[in-house]
Design an enzyme around this catalytic site. Structure first.
Site, PDB file in Angstrom:
ATOM      1  CG  ASP A  40      -4.601  -5.494 -12.045  1.00 40.61           C
ATOM      2  OD1 ASP A  40      -5.151  -5.963 -13.052  1.00 40.61           O
ATOM      3  OD2 ASP A  40      -3.406  -5.662 -11.797  1.00 40.61           O
ATOM      4  CG  ASN A  86       7.553  -2.582 -10.838  1.00 35.36           C
ATOM      5  OD1 ASN A  86       6.919  -3.626 -10.987  1.00 35.36           O
ATOM      6  ND2 ASN A  86       6.963  -1.435 -10.564  1.00 35.36           N
ATOM      7  CG  HIS A  94       3.723  -4.710 -10.877  1.00 39.08           C
ATOM      8  ND1 HIS A  94       3.625  -3.461 -11.445  1.00 39.08           N
ATOM      9  CD2 HIS A  94       3.355  -5.574 -11.860  1.00 39.08           C
ATOM     10  CE1 HIS A  94       3.207  -3.570 -12.694  1.00 39.08           C
ATOM     11  NE2 HIS A  94       3.036  -4.850 -12.974  1.00 39.08           N
ATOM     12  CD  GLU A 140       3.368  -0.560  -9.474  1.00 38.83           C
ATOM     13  OE1 GLU A 140       4.254  -1.417  -9.610  1.00 38.83           O
ATOM     14  OE2 GLU A 140       2.859   0.041 -10.439  1.00 38.83           O
TER      15      GLU A 140
HETATM   16  C1  F6R Z   1      -2.254  -7.289 -15.034  1.00 34.97           C
HETATM   17  C2  F6R Z   1      -1.363  -7.216 -13.892  1.00 34.97           C
HETATM   18  C3  F6R Z   1       0.083  -6.908 -14.012  1.00 34.97           C
HETATM   19  C4  F6R Z   1       0.737  -7.497 -15.253  1.00 34.97           C
HETATM   20  C5  F6R Z   1       2.181  -7.030 -15.355  1.00 34.97           C
HETATM   21  C6  F6R Z   1       2.855  -7.541 -16.597  1.00 34.97           C
HETATM   22  O1  F6R Z   1      -3.580  -7.588 -14.611  1.00 34.97           O
HETATM   23  O2  F6R Z   1      -1.831  -7.365 -12.822  1.00 34.97           O
HETATM   24  O3  F6R Z   1       0.757  -7.392 -12.884  1.00 34.97           O
HETATM   25  O4  F6R Z   1       0.677  -8.889 -15.209  1.00 34.97           O
HETATM   26  O5  F6R Z   1       2.221  -5.632 -15.362  1.00 34.97           O
HETATM   27  O6  F6R Z   1       2.273  -6.951 -17.721  1.00 34.97           O
HETATM   28  P1  F6R Z   1       2.570  -7.524 -19.168  1.00 34.97           P
HETATM   29  O7  F6R Z   1       2.065  -8.926 -19.156  1.00 34.97           O
HETATM   30  O8  F6R Z   1       1.763  -6.667 -20.100  1.00 34.97           O
HETATM   31  O9  F6R Z   1       4.022  -7.446 -19.368  1.00 34.97           O
END
Ligand code: F6R
Length: 265
Positions: free
Chosen positions: A67, A136, A138, A143
């Site tokens: 992303d 959450n 995702h 989301e």
């Molecule tokens: C990042 C991504 C997100 C993260 C998620 C967890 O490229 O796609 O899904 O993996 O938000 O973030 P952290 O690892 O910072 O807790």
């Protein structure tokens, strides 16, 4: 889905890196799916050790980030293009020309998304997708209520995600409101998936995506449909898994011919 519960984040890093290395072993031009955020940093650190020891060569590997924020300048230190360059491409000795991040600055975002999907297909698909999970539920920035049929597209970030990611920015208002993200169907098409989670803040999400119903309310639960997904968590992230003892038993009794051993400390 395979669930491995390990004592601490270091153990998570050493096993997840071993699983990624195993998935690309013997492939001349492997294709990696790359997550950003804090969760996979230990995995990248251990992969770097493998590369530096000569046990793994990623110089001909391709990479596709999950992303990117929309509208953030490419040279902003928190653009995922910049993060992927400094946390993944450079340390792992990858060729920058073979690593792509969705273009969140494109004039035509829909076209940028289409072209991203085409580039993944042209590379032959993703061999191994590295994932974290949001509090959450995702994966990528899919989301809650994201379609299980979704492909790379624009999404609005959830308030929880913007609050969680505010730590990377000078102020919460600076966190972009939109992103481009691989879709859930894109992620599901990867041949192998390795998801890592550490810490108590992820316990509910892990409980829901692993043992809850498959539901767009917790988008990572779609991985229950993936034929080769491994979820590697530390004890804190495993706190809401009802069947944690069973997962520990399965891991301890896994037949030797099926085992991938964690990298040594
Ligand atoms: C990042 C991504 C997100 C993260 C998620 C967890 O490229 O796609 O899904 O993996 O938000 O973030 P952290 O690892 O910072 O807790």
């Amino acid at each position: 889905m395979e669930i491995v519960v390990l004592p601490d984040p270091d153990s998570v890093a050493r096993l997840s890196a071993a699983l990624v290395a195993d998935a690309v072993r013997g492939k001349a031009e492997p294709v990696l799916g790359l997550a950003t955020g804090s969760s996979p940093l230990g995995t990248y650190r251990e992969l770097r050790r493998l590369v530096e020891s000569g046990a793994l060569d990623l110089s001909r590997a391709s990479g596709f980030a999950l992303d990117e924020y929309v509208g953030i300048p490419e040279d902003h230190p928190q653009s995922y293009a910049a993060v992927i360059r400094s946390e993944v491409v450079e340390p792992l000795g990858m060729d920058p020309a073979r690593v792509r991040v969705p273009d969140g600055r494109a004039d035509d975002l829909e076209r940028a998304c289409r072209e991203y999907e085409e580039a993944i297909a042209a590379a032959g698909g993703v061999d191994v997708q590295i994932l974290g999970v949001g509090a959450n539920g995702h994966i990528g920035f899919n989301e809650p209520t994201s379609s299980f049929g979704s492909r790379t597209r624009i999404k609005t970030l959830a308030e929880r995600t913007r609050a969680d990611n505010a730590r990377f920015f000078d102020s919460p208002d600076e966190v972009p409101t939109h992103c481009l993200t691989q879709g859930l169907a894109t992620i599901l098409a990867a041949r192998r998936v390795v998801l890592v989670a550490q810490g108590a803040a992820k316990a509910t999400a892990i409980g829901q995506i692993v043992e809850g119903p498959v539901s767009a309310r917790w988008p990572g639960s779609i991985l229950q449909h993936h034929p080769a997904a491994t979820v590697v968590v530390d004890e804190a992230a495993a706190a809401e898994l009802e069947l944690a003892d069973y997962y520990r038993f399965v891991w301890e009794h896994k037949p030797s011919w099926q085992r991938v051993e964690p990298l040594p400390a």
